[in-house]
Design an enzyme around this catalytic site. Sequence first.
Site, mmCIF file in Angstrom:
data_model
loop_
_atom_site.group_PDB
_atom_site.id
_atom_site.type_symbol
_atom_site.label_atom_id
_atom_site.label_comp_id
_atom_site.label_asym_id
_atom_site.label_seq_id
_atom_site.Cartn_x
_atom_site.Cartn_y
_atom_site.Cartn_z
ATOM 1 N N LYS A 161 54.720 30.946 16.924
ATOM 2 C CA LYS A 161 54.896 31.101 15.473
ATOM 3 C C LYS A 161 56.125 30.327 14.999
ATOM 4 C CE LYS A 161 53.769 35.003 13.885
ATOM 5 N NZ LYS A 161 53.693 36.456 13.620
ATOM 6 N N ARG A 221 59.446 39.109 12.506
ATOM 7 C CA ARG A 221 58.137 39.031 13.176
ATOM 8 C C ARG A 221 58.286 38.514 14.599
ATOM 9 N NH1 ARG A 221 53.654 38.752 9.586
ATOM 10 N NH2 ARG A 221 54.219 38.635 7.392
ATOM 11 N N GLY A 266 48.662 40.943 16.949
ATOM 12 C CA GLY A 266 48.795 42.376 16.761
ATOM 13 C C GLY A 266 49.347 43.146 17.935
ATOM 14 N N MET A 319 52.375 42.849 19.345
ATOM 15 C CA MET A 319 53.797 43.160 19.238
ATOM 16 C C MET A 319 54.121 43.545 17.796
ATOM 17 S SD MET A 319 55.454 40.411 21.890
ATOM 18 C CE MET A 319 54.664 39.012 21.111
ATOM 19 N N ARG A 362 48.950 27.924 13.529
ATOM 20 C CA ARG A 362 48.790 27.844 14.980
ATOM 21 C C ARG A 362 47.373 27.340 15.246
ATOM 22 N NH1 ARG A 362 48.886 34.422 15.678
ATOM 23 N NH2 ARG A 362 47.015 34.852 14.471
ATOM 24 N N HIS A 417 42.022 42.458 12.365
ATOM 25 C CA HIS A 417 42.406 42.627 13.768
ATOM 26 C C HIS A 417 41.185 42.695 14.667
ATOM 27 C CE1 HIS A 417 43.459 45.097 17.328
ATOM 28 N NE2 HIS A 417 44.557 44.367 17.309
ATOM 29 N N ARG A 429 20.169 32.370 51.792
ATOM 30 C CA ARG A 429 20.409 33.483 52.712
ATOM 31 C C ARG A 429 19.085 33.855 53.403
ATOM 32 N NH1 ARG A 429 22.301 34.485 47.598
ATOM 33 N NH2 ARG A 429 24.545 34.656 47.284
ATOM 34 N N ARG A 468 21.610 29.384 55.552
ATOM 35 C CA ARG A 468 22.526 30.188 56.367
ATOM 36 C C ARG A 468 21.734 31.132 57.257
ATOM 37 N NH1 ARG A 468 26.355 34.514 53.542
ATOM 38 N NH2 ARG A 468 24.385 35.665 53.574
ATOM 39 N N GLU A 485 34.674 31.904 56.764
ATOM 40 C CA GLU A 485 34.848 33.191 56.083
ATOM 41 C C GLU A 485 35.749 34.135 56.861
ATOM 42 O OE1 GLU A 485 30.987 35.023 55.655
ATOM 43 O OE2 GLU A 485 30.235 34.013 57.433
ATOM 44 N N SER A 524 31.453 25.197 54.735
ATOM 45 C CA SER A 524 31.242 25.850 53.439
ATOM 46 C C SER A 524 32.042 27.139 53.437
ATOM 47 C CB SER A 524 29.762 26.147 53.203
ATOM 48 O OG SER A 524 29.578 26.702 51.908
ATOM 49 N N GLY A 536 32.900 30.681 52.550
ATOM 50 C CA GLY A 536 32.353 31.923 52.022
ATOM 51 C C GLY A 536 33.502 32.777 51.524
ATOM 52 N N THR A 537 33.911 32.538 50.285
ATOM 53 C CA THR A 537 35.157 33.145 49.807
ATOM 54 C C THR A 537 35.061 34.643 49.602
ATOM 55 O OG1 THR A 537 34.536 32.508 47.549
ATOM 56 C CG2 THR A 537 35.996 31.013 48.758
ATOM 57 N N ASN A 538 33.853 35.194 49.492
ATOM 58 C CA ASN A 538 33.745 36.657 49.391
ATOM 59 C C ASN A 538 34.284 37.308 50.671
ATOM 60 O OD1 ASN A 538 32.460 36.131 46.999
ATOM 61 N ND2 ASN A 538 30.413 36.544 47.764
ATOM 62 N N ASP A 539 33.720 36.903 51.823
ATOM 63 C CA ASP A 539 34.173 37.484 53.081
ATOM 64 C C ASP A 539 35.555 36.992 53.472
ATOM 65 O OD1 ASP A 539 32.324 39.345 53.726
ATOM 66 O OD2 ASP A 539 31.243 38.162 55.208
ATOM 67 N N CYS A 571 30.677 28.491 48.641
ATOM 68 C CA CYS A 571 29.437 29.172 48.254
ATOM 69 C C CYS A 571 29.651 30.646 47.926
ATOM 70 C CB CYS A 571 28.372 29.033 49.353
ATOM 71 S SG CYS A 571 28.850 29.731 50.941
ATOM 72 N N TYR A 601 31.718 20.198 46.811
ATOM 73 C CA TYR A 601 30.711 20.797 45.934
ATOM 74 C C TYR A 601 30.914 22.305 45.824
ATOM 75 C CZ TYR A 601 28.104 22.420 50.096
ATOM 76 O OH TYR A 601 27.733 23.044 51.252
#
Length: 915
Positions: free
Chosen positions: A31, A100, A109, A111, A343, A458, A591, A643, A776, A795, A797-800, A863, A883
């Site tokens: 602001k 302000r 809104g 603060m 803004r 708001h 899978r 897989r 993984e 590849s 396996g970011t979950n595991d 993946c 990828y």
Amino acid sequence: MTASDITTADRPLVLEFHEGDRTMAELLGGKGAGLAEMTRLGLPVPPGFIVTTDACRAFLAAGGDPEGLWDQVDTALAELEQRSGLTLGDPERPLLVSVRSGAKFSMPGMMETVLNIGLNDEVVAALTERGEAHFAWDSYRRLGQMYGRTVLGVEGARFDDLLTRARADAGVATDAELDVAHLQRLAHDFRAIIVEETGKELPQDPRIQLREAVRAVFRSWNGERARLYRAHEGIPDDLGTAVNVVQMVFGNRGERSGSGVCFTRNPVTGEAGPFGDYLPDAQGEDVVSGVRSPMDLSELHRRDPEIDAELSRHLEALERHYRDLCDVEFTVERGRLWILQTRLGKRSPAAAFRIASELTDEGVIDLDEALTRVNGHQLTTLLHPSFGVGEAAPLATGLAASPGAAVGQLVFDAATAMEWAALGRDVVLARPETSPDDFGGLLAAKAVITSRGGLTSHAAVVARGLGKTAVTGIEVMAVDPAARVATFHGDHVLREGTVVSVDGSSGELFEGSREIQASVVATAIQQASPQAPRETSDAAGQPVDPTARAVLRLLEHADKTRTMGVRANAETPEEARAARRFGAEGIGLCRTEHMLMGPRRQLVERVVTDEDAAGALAEIEATALDEFTTLLTVMEGLPVVVRLLDPPLHEFLPDLVDLSVDAAVTAAKGEAADPVAEKRLAAVRRLHEANPMLGLRGVRLLLVHPEVAEVQVRALAEAVARLVGQGRDVRPEVMLPLVAEVAELTAARERLEAVIAEVGAKHGRTVDIPVGVMIELPRAALTAADLAAHADFFSFGTNDLTQTTWGISRDDAEASFLALYREQGIIAIDPFESLDEVGVGALVRTAVEQGRRTRPDLELGVCGEHAGDPASIGFFAAAGIDYLSCSPPRVPVARLEAGRQAVLTAGAHPTSDTR
């Protein structure tokens, strides 16, 4: 640590507007930087000064005033008095100021603000004597209300209740219609509440008012709603807020006065041309709070064409200067226009795409920069479904404040919304108007509806920022939060828990549940595929909907720009076709376990219990051959990563408790045990594990019980050999899950290649199926150099990988403690939603570096669910991933975000932040 340790020695704690510019948002807040920039541009900005974020951080760190702060404030105040010709506290020529908040990133809104600082009994008396009694007492009651709530912590409802009673007593609908007597009584009553609640008087010394208001704004940075908003928006907690002290100009000073909030373009649709709300005879807080329903900005032309023309010129100048949609607050005081704030405007996802595309058409920005003006989160919202065409008439219609479609049960307060949402119930929050205290409810609800407020209230602004559906200004709806009912048209009552459907695109509200259908944008993306008909296209072959046109245009540019490929996670032909329609360049995760779920579980059971194992394996192979053949045919010309079995073996077997109970019942009855049942129970007991997610699964299962995986690989090789023989271009790959040790990889690969070679020999041709590793486990990432010597690709396996790095079960953590951790600030994000770049990300970078050092041409994919998360894709791009592979509906999001990250990485176009 003291305040002086925090502040920068060579940087002042207070700056006047002419000393700053738009590049100083980190120090001056968004602001303040906007006010400084508009002052430099020569726009009609009231004079003032800014207490910097340095001062706020110092105040919060030390728990007190930074050294020298008030000396600098006094100096800036003296300069303001000289510029304005007015003096703080002088009854004859009183200077009144607003105080302000203003952080680097917009937090609407969240603060605090205090207006009309400088009023006291003497000033009000002098104004009254000069014939401005209504203005004086209206402004004085506002000061008491805001100072009491913001500075002294008095519950706002106490003031609101008195206002409601005053309107009822006077027989008027709005605060502006109250006469002098009622306003004077309110001002006295508000002061009495302050004394009753706090034991303190409203200060008569304006300098005390100013100092306490500044301190209150500082403290509001760590208020609950501000912390919750920052956590949701990803805004750092250590930025602090600046405080803007500005000469008051008054929209509540008669008929040729008023206040408004407007945008240089429509922030809902993106359509060009000024858009906003205007309230005659009102201060700015009246517009944004929703306490009165404003008129459309176009009405200003009819009421005061000269002011309207001047405002339009300033809006055009601001958009040209900022090269983007601008959000502008203004006040008209007795026919004189003042610009109070600008803004970059928050916009709906649809507007974001349309504005970015049309600014490109206008030559304001190029396509690269347009791509940085949108993001994957916005596209995700546009891909959401909407209501289908129905015959039912709406129960009510309000203002279409934030697009989308939502169905849920009515609730009437934020606490209930959060409680019911935590139980898995979809809710719609109904309020007379929302306030910053409702933020938690807005976050939890599927939609919000209000009886008052305009398109810049708001509720509207916050809902658009959150991507929530919202309808505001439903004037035929009366909401009674205490009785937990909403009454429509005076007699139709809906109680809490009633299901309603909210259409934020049309502004309509329906009683009951409506059918939801796919979005126009999702349909357009799918029909952009060469295989799909273009039923919603015009003669030029482009979608009729302007938002869909803009999305396709920017997606096309993203595809040309991105360096990462985008594939899909898919197993069935239907999923594969959907993936291609959404623009997937292959399947990054098929899978194989899906072939053995449902009734087919018995096939695995027969194998491990040796109940006609040969026959069961033959059925598994036949099923796999049929499904692989169809899948490869659908994805002809594109890679398909298959897989091998990843889930624990117990997921394919009967429950041990059920089998044990059956055996016990049989024994209790004195009946002879069934040999098959006994054999089954023995096998399940033998394979039972206390922690199966870290047990016999993945590559381990292949090596211990190789027969199931081997028949699947044989089926895949057979499908490939047959299809290649037909002249088809098929590109399968096999991925080994849960590898931790290079010897596992070499042993498993030897088995698989023997099976593949056997099939090739049978057909008299070479069957080429690359074999890769799913990273993984932390150990796999840390030993990636060794694995890369024997793997054709990685590849992640970011979950595991997240699960095993954190030691947290992704299935149980959210229900048990992750949500609490986020609430308590222990973690900022759920690591299963957005990648933990510090921990899990370090393992990814290590594996990339090691793998590529061993094998520079090693192909790298992701993946896990993070591959479709916009917040994580930038990390993957920087890490060197080739990828991404995500669920088919998220493919467009990954395509867009991958292109966007390529532009940002090039560094030519820093992204516009409209948070």
